[in-house]
Design an enzyme around this catalytic site. Sequence first.
Site, PDB file in Angstrom:
ATOM      1  N   ASP A 209       0.844  -1.198   0.000  1.00  0.00           N
ATOM      2  CA  ASP A 209       0.000   0.000   0.000  1.00  0.00           C
ATOM      3  C   ASP A 209       0.871   1.237   0.000  1.00  0.00           C
ATOM      4  O   ASP A 209       2.067   1.177   0.277  1.00  0.00           O
ATOM      5  CB  ASP A 209      -0.879   0.015   1.260  1.00  0.00           C
ATOM      6  CG  ASP A 209      -0.038  -0.023   2.526  1.00  0.00           C
ATOM      7  OD1 ASP A 209       0.320   1.050   3.041  1.00  0.00           O
ATOM      8  OD2 ASP A 209       0.308  -1.138   2.984  1.00  0.00           O
ATOM      9  N   ASP A 211       1.474   4.521   2.115  1.00  0.00           N
ATOM     10  CA  ASP A 211       1.190   4.897   3.492  1.00  0.00           C
ATOM     11  C   ASP A 211       0.313   6.153   3.536  1.00  0.00           C
ATOM     12  O   ASP A 211       0.162   6.862   2.532  1.00  0.00           O
ATOM     13  CB  ASP A 211       2.501   5.117   4.248  1.00  0.00           C
ATOM     14  CG  ASP A 211       2.353   4.867   5.734  1.00  0.00           C
ATOM     15  OD1 ASP A 211       1.813   3.815   6.107  1.00  0.00           O
ATOM     16  OD2 ASP A 211       2.782   5.725   6.518  1.00  0.00           O
TER      17      ASP A 211
END
Length: 263
Positions: A209, A211
């Site tokens: 992902d 952040d």
Amino acid sequence: MTGITADIGVIGGSGLYSLLDDASGIQQPTPYGHASDSITVGELAGRRVAFLPRHGRGHRLPPHRVNYRANLSALDALGVTQVIAVGAVGSLTPEIPAGSLVVPDQIVDRTSGRAQTFFDGPGAAHASFADPYCASGRAIALQTARTNGWEAVDGGTHVVIEGPRFSTRAESRWYAAQGWSVVGMTAHPEAVLARELGMCCTPLCLVTDLDAGAQSGEGVTHEEVLAAFASNLERLRHLLGDLVKALPEERDCDCAAMKAVIV
């Protein structure tokens, strides 16, 4: 002692269990209590490999409750000299998108309260940790990933936070402003304990992902991280098999010489 040995250890998620052939699960006692779970020892690419799920089966241990000392001590007792540390991380820059593989060369410790040394006294030992990871292992990992068609990010700083919560946007932006690359919750004290034991430690960081400070929207969720990791699991398995095969049987690095001793 069980009589079961391995020279390579893989620390990672429970989805990696199917890596090993002709495997046996063992409970290896340590002076530091129980490891995260039983250790599975078997064959991979013609090598004896020990697999340890960092968070235990079913991901039952949060990062701040992992018994890192027991984990590394148990692998050491089995004869492991080279550790491959697989972990999910968040990227601190859009230039390293989800699905990227990062092989960092530096760590920043932002944890608190974790037991991070085998040397609690009497006597002191001071591990050399300027370069936290095995240079030889990193080079082999990068080349192996390239051969597998996965152009890994060479180097960068992995900032390790206490968890189990994710970062605020402000924290995430601050980490990025320092020039750090990825953020995770388990690389420390894992790497320093491996260094104290004279083990090689090679990191494989899968970006799951962006952040919080590097994206818009509601921020990172645990479900998002697990889904992204699972979608790359087969790719990781292939890479690990080739990496285990490529690691040297006789180490040619300085890691063993940097084993910490009481002075």
